[in-house]
Each structure stands twice: as C-alpha cells, then as structure tokens.
Design an enzyme around this catalytic site. Structure first.
Site, mmCIF file in Angstrom:
data_model
loop_
_atom_site.group_PDB
_atom_site.id
_atom_site.type_symbol
_atom_site.label_atom_id
_atom_site.label_comp_id
_atom_site.label_asym_id
_atom_site.label_seq_id
_atom_site.Cartn_x
_atom_site.Cartn_y
_atom_site.Cartn_z
ATOM 1 N N ARG A 35 0.768 -1.186 -0.071
ATOM 2 C CA ARG A 35 0.232 -0.092 0.024
ATOM 3 C C ARG A 35 1.073 1.234 0.076
ATOM 4 O O ARG A 35 1.651 1.278 0.917
ATOM 5 C CB ARG A 35 -0.932 0.192 1.384
ATOM 6 C CG ARG A 35 -1.833 -1.156 1.183
ATOM 7 C CD ARG A 35 -2.712 -1.231 2.347
ATOM 8 N NE ARG A 35 -3.914 -0.341 2.579
ATOM 9 C CZ ARG A 35 -4.625 -0.096 3.377
ATOM 10 N NH1 ARG A 35 -4.710 -0.854 4.418
ATOM 11 N NH2 ARG A 35 -5.343 0.949 3.502
ATOM 12 N N SER B 223 -12.006 11.469 -1.261
ATOM 13 C CA SER B 223 -12.468 11.304 0.054
ATOM 14 C C SER B 223 -12.406 12.402 1.217
ATOM 15 O O SER B 223 -12.183 12.378 1.953
ATOM 16 C CB SER B 223 -11.756 10.095 0.534
ATOM 17 O OG SER B 223 -11.679 9.016 -0.347
ATOM 18 N N GLN C 201 -5.833 9.723 3.663
ATOM 19 C CA GLN C 201 -4.999 9.305 4.974
ATOM 20 C C GLN C 201 -3.737 10.119 4.869
ATOM 21 O O GLN C 201 -3.260 10.588 5.942
ATOM 22 C CB GLN C 201 -4.878 7.913 5.113
ATOM 23 C CG GLN C 201 -6.127 7.303 5.648
ATOM 24 C CD GLN C 201 -5.974 5.650 5.779
ATOM 25 O OE1 GLN C 201 -4.925 5.212 5.828
ATOM 26 N NE2 GLN C 201 -7.113 4.949 5.971
ATOM 27 N N ASP D 257 -15.859 3.767 1.082
ATOM 28 C CA ASP D 257 -15.997 2.315 1.865
ATOM 29 C C ASP D 257 -17.508 1.826 1.756
ATOM 30 O O ASP D 257 -17.684 0.736 1.582
ATOM 31 C CB ASP D 257 -15.534 2.438 3.367
ATOM 32 C CG ASP D 257 -13.977 2.427 3.384
ATOM 33 O OD1 ASP D 257 -13.196 2.337 2.502
ATOM 34 O OD2 ASP D 257 -13.574 2.957 4.673
#
EC number: 2.5.1.19
Length: 433
Positions: free
Chosen positions: A123, A198, A172, A317
């Site tokens: 990731r 997001s 994030q 999500d």
C-alpha cells in the site's frame, strides 16, 4: 484449510443494531489523546484489530493507558512528545494507524521502525513520505521505494513552512500531515497537488482536531493553514460515534429485504461522511428516517429497488455495499470515481469483480469504475473469497437475503473492524431454507 461460513437463504427480521465504534474516529482519537497535554477518557471505542495495533504502538511509545471497561479507557497524554524515542512498531494492515503514526513520529523524530503485514507493504506511502521530507523529516524506505516498511530518524527543521502533498491516492496522507504538523509549534501551510479524494474523511480529521483544541483553516480543500503555537488539549470525556461504514450493511439489508432496520450510534449530525450512504439508498427506493442517534431504512414491498450510476468518491468504503445492492435491481449499475479501491486492504475493484462473477453477474472493470449487470437468477452456494478484506466479507453476507445461500471464506477477516459481525448478522435473520 481456509475457514468458511455458509449463510443459508435468510429472511430479515425488523431489527435495531447498536453499531461498534467508528474505526476512523477511534484511531484518530487515540493518537490525538496520546499527544495531548492532559488525560482523556474515551467511551465506545472500537475493539478491533486496527485499534489493537494503534494501542500496542502507543504502549511501545511509552503512552500510559488505563483500561476501565471493555469499550472505555483513559489515555494519559504525553504533551506532544512520546517518552520512548526508539521503537519497533508492527501495525498489521491498519492504514488508520500506519499513516498518522508515520507522520507524527517523523515530525517528532527518533529511531523508529514501522512495518506491517505483506499487504501493508504493497500500500503506497510515498506521497506522505515526500511531504514529510520537505518538512525536514528523515524517512527511509527499508524495502521497495515509496512503500513500507519504513525507518524514521531525527528531523532537521529546515525552515520550510509550505508543504505540497498529493491527495489523489489516499486522504489518509493529508490526515496524517494535518495531525502531525501542530506538534512542531510552527505555522504551516499544506497545499494540495491535484485532486483530493474522500473529502469527508478530512472533515472527520478537522472536526476531531478542533475538539482537541487545534483549529485548522480549510480554504476550499486546496490549502490548509495550521496556526503557530498549536498544542493538543483533550476533552475530559470523548464519545466515539458508531461506525457509519459498518452501518451500510444493515441499512442496505433493510432496502434489499423491504424490512425496517434501525442502526444506533450515528444520526443526522454524524461527523462521518459515510452517513451519506443512507441518502444514496433513498434515491433508489428506500424510506429513510433520521434521528439524533439513529438512522432507519425500510422499503415498501411494492416499490422496486432502482438501478444507479453513481460517483462514489464521497463514500468509498460504503460504496462497496452498493455493489451488492446492484444485484437486487435487475439492471446494470455503475460505481464511478472509486480508484482508491485499488490501494485499500486489497484491490477492491478486481476482488469485487471476481466474486460478483461467481454469482453469475456480468462485470466490467475500469481503472476507476465498475459496471455490474445482475443475472436473472443468482448462482447458489457460490464460494466467496475475501482477500483478507473485512469489507468483502461483510458485503457478500447480504447475498443470503437475495434468495440464494452463499459461502464466505475467512469470515474472521472482519476482526479488522467488526469482530462480531457474523453473530450480529445472524441474529437479525431467520433461515428460510
């Protein structure tokens, strides 16, 4: 031998579900409390693999944590300086722990090794590391360039106060930078390079930072200004909202099964963007009732579930759940702008396409979209692989409400965010086989 669970054809009972605490809020709150100059009692904290990894890391960093009850603990803040300047931190596959801790430790400096499960090492983290290096941090890749594992050394303040960061891979990275830079005591400006995905997750971060005494100026999600002399001061008590992403499975069940389902722990004033999932259900046939601490979804049996073509960037999500709802529409459905699925717990676009095909659906995958055409009849007893991805397991449980049994491999992968999910799901249903 992979463990699996077979879900027989089931009928949903009118139900109320108390949601577990939000993962996004739980891990942000734990870190902010640990960096505060006082103690904070946290209520309704999520108990899961991801929060366990954060708690273990904070313990290794010297943070004192008192466990008062199963979902209640007291974090004694460190005043923005972790006592232990050397630590080896295993963070599993918890992005909400890995990214913010990387930034906080890089800004504070020390001698830290951060690593996780093999998927975490696939990731990307390069955009965050690049931004931290501009701010003088010493971040070193120990394996593949731009990916964990990482070594973090001592930061040199180079006087740079304007930090560019890309926002098109994961929000994030921005969350991590926003939470970490106040630890310097300096004023900083963070500038977005390209699109920020997001955005609702950034809203969670900014609202929580404000609760901990740091107000960030948000200029249309393009520029974020962190004030000088900021420091974190925790509220004495903080209540964690229920997890809005986890709510999506139960709310979708209410729509699919035309049976009222109420989730408690979130409501009309939730700070989580995924509550917008209920509004998307409303557009395709659901009746939605909003309360202060609940959301309820139902559908009159005579009203069909409508097909959809949705830009799901705002609910990445919860949008996974809509891929299963698509099977109830009888028509082609499309989810767009979901490129972030590719770098989550697994490549969720590829995984979703593979498993929907096992049910007989026709699926067309694009780089950032998925088109789903349900079959006339679903394939019974399809064996669904879950790719160590909690959301794959929870999504595909809903297939049992569509008239066919389904087998879910590795159901324990839900321990990442919702360890009791399959127990809760079975308590809401009656077998009709």
């Amino acid at each position: 031998m992979t463990e699996s669970v077979r879900l027989p054809v089931a009928r949903l009972k009118p139900s109320t579900v108390a949601l577990p605490g939000s993962k996004s809020i739980s891990n942000r709150t734990l870190l902010l409390a640990a960096l505060s100059d006082n103690a904070c009692e946290i209520h309704s904290l999520l108990k899961s693999d991801d929060t366990d990894r954060m708690l273990e890391a904070l313990d290794k960093l010297g943070v004192q944590i008192e466990y008062l009850a199963e979902d209640r603990l007291k974090v004694h803040g460190t005043g923005g300086r972790f006592p232990n300047r050397t630590a080896d931190l295993f963070l599993g596959n918890a992005g909400t722990a890995f990214r913010p801790l990387t930034a906080a430790l890089a800004v504070l400096g020390g001698d830290y090794h951060l690593h996780g499960v093999p998927r975490m090492h696939e990731r990307p983290i390069g955009d965050l590391a690049d931004a931290l290096r501009i701010a003088g941090a010493d971040v070193e890749y120990l394996g593949k360039e731009h990916y964990p594992p990482l070594h973090i050394g001592k930061r040199q303040d180079n006087g740079e106060r304007v930090i560019p960061i890309k926002g098109n891979v994961s929000s994030q990275f921005l969350t991590a930078l926003l939470m970490a830079l106040p630890l310097t005591g300096q004023a900083f400006e963070i500038r977005m390079v390209g699109e920020l995905i997001s955005k609702p997750y950034i809203d969670i971060t900014l609202k929580l930072m404000a609760q901990f005494g740091v107000q960030v100026a948000n200029e249309n999600y393009r520029v974020f200004k962190i004030p000088a002399d900021a420091h974190y001061h925790a509220p004495e008590h903080l209540h964690v909202e229920g997890d809005a992403s986890s709510a999506s499975y139960f709310l979708a069940a209410g729509l699919i099964a035309a049976t009222p389902v109420r989730v408690t722990g979130i409501g009309a004033n939730s700070i989580q963007g995924d509550v917008a999932f209920a509004r998307e259900l409303e557009k395709i046939g659901a009746d939605v009732v909003w309360g202060e601490n609940f959301v309820e979804v139902s559908r009159p049996k005579e009203r069909a579930v409508q097909s959809f073509d949705l830009d799901a960037n705002h609910i990445p999500d919860a949008a996974m759940t809509l891929a299963i709802v698509a099977l109830a529409t009888g028509q082609t459905c499309t989810l767009r702008n979901i490129g972030s699925w590719r770098v989550k717990e697994t490549d969720r676009i590829a995984a979703m396409a593979n498993e929907l095909r096992k049910l007989g659906a026709k699926v067309v995958e694009e780089a950032e979209a998925i088109h789903i055409t349900p079959p006339k009849t679903l394939t019974p007893d399809a064996v669904i692989d879950t790719y160590d991805d909690h959301r794959m397991a929870m999504c595909f449980s809903l297939v049992s409400l569509l008239g066919v049994p389904v087998v879910i491999n590795d159901p324990k992968c839900t321990h990442k965010t919702f360890p009791t999910y399959f127990d809760v799901f079975s308590s809401l249903t009656e077998t009709t086989e």
